[in-house]
Motif scaffolding. Structure first.
Motif: not given
Length: 273
Positions: A103, A105, A137, A173, A175, A186, A188, A215, A232
């Protein structure tokens, strides 16, 4: 406790974001948090006063010893302040953790406006780390910086999310909290399409560390064998609850209640045994 999450990010001395928020979120969701600290920051809810970077070689050493002994079920990256750090982290993931959910961020600017990623490092982030990501993210300003285009509405979010997929990420993702409106959307985005998640906007100043927390919560879910979509959904619910029950600390962007999943009555009962 299930799922081992290796968090590669910067420290927040105020405890609301960064490594501190990451550890709290992962723990609150029942996973085990491990860390490789990329930088120390002197910050509170009002802003970042200073940054002390950790040398890339030592970041790699932190990652290496954790991987060798404890094992890793997912990785979450946060503040990676320059190209050399991004290169080191990407290489460690590629060599030591092939196939592990990652993941990313893309932390660029702190809530108070202090830049946490050098502008010259954006290209390295796109070229080296995003292709390794199971999901990235970004918030709206971060996504704008990554693609060089303005995002004014949800339609723009859709176009940018698709473009980020084209840059090599397996999922995005995106935001939408920075866009105006009574509801937050948000998106995805995956190869199968784009799904929108909506929630009412919480009118609160207690938003410090929301991106880090979300995240890390997703990384916890992936480490526990949940699907990305399931991770998520749970992570968004957790962050909303944590915002709604924020303790009210600080004069600026206040921290969340990361312990919102903890049942005080259950804890008290255990302590009496």
């Amino acid at each position: 406790m299930q799922g081992r999450v290796l968090i590669v990010a910067g420290s927040d001395s105020g405890g609301g974001a960064g490594i501190q928020a990451d550890i709290k979120a992962v723990t609150a969701l029942g996973a085990f948090a491990m860390t490789a600290v990329t930088a120390l920051t002197a910050q509170n809810t009002e802003g970042v006063e200073g940054v002390f970077p950790v040398p890339p070689a030592f970041i790699r050493e932190q990652m290496g010893v954790v991987i060798a002994d404890l094992g890793v079920d997912s990785v979450k990256t946060g503040m990676l302040h320059d190209a050399a750090v991004i290169e080191a982290v990407a290489e460690e993931i590629t060599l030591r953790l092939p196939g592990i959910p990652v993941v990313v961020d893309p932390v660029m600017v702190a809530k108070g406006g202090h830049r946490l990623l050098e502008e010259s490092a954006v290209e390295a982030l796109i070229r080296l780390l995003i292709p390794l990501a199971s999901v990235i993210t970004p918030n709206v300003p971060e996504a704008e910086a990554l693609v060089g285009a303005a995002i004014l509405d949800v339609a723009d979010m859709r176009r940018v999310a698709e473009e980020l997929l084209g840059r090599g990420a397996r999922a995005v993702l995106l935001k939408g909290g920075h866009l105006p409106g009574e509801r937050v959307t948000d998106l995805l985005a995956t190869a199968e399409g784009i799904e929108a998640f909506e929630s009412p906007r919480l009118e609160t100043r207690h938003t410090h560390g929301t991106g880090c927390t979300l995240a890390s919560a997703i990384a916890a879910g992936l480490a526990q064998g949940m699907s990305l979509r399931e991770s998520v959904i749970r992570a968004r619910h957790y962050v909303l609850l944590a915002m709604a029950s924020a303790p009210g600390y600080g004069r600026g962007h206040g921290p969340l209640d990361h312990a919102v999943t903890v049942d005080p009555a259950r804890v008290a009962a255990l302590s009496r045994r």
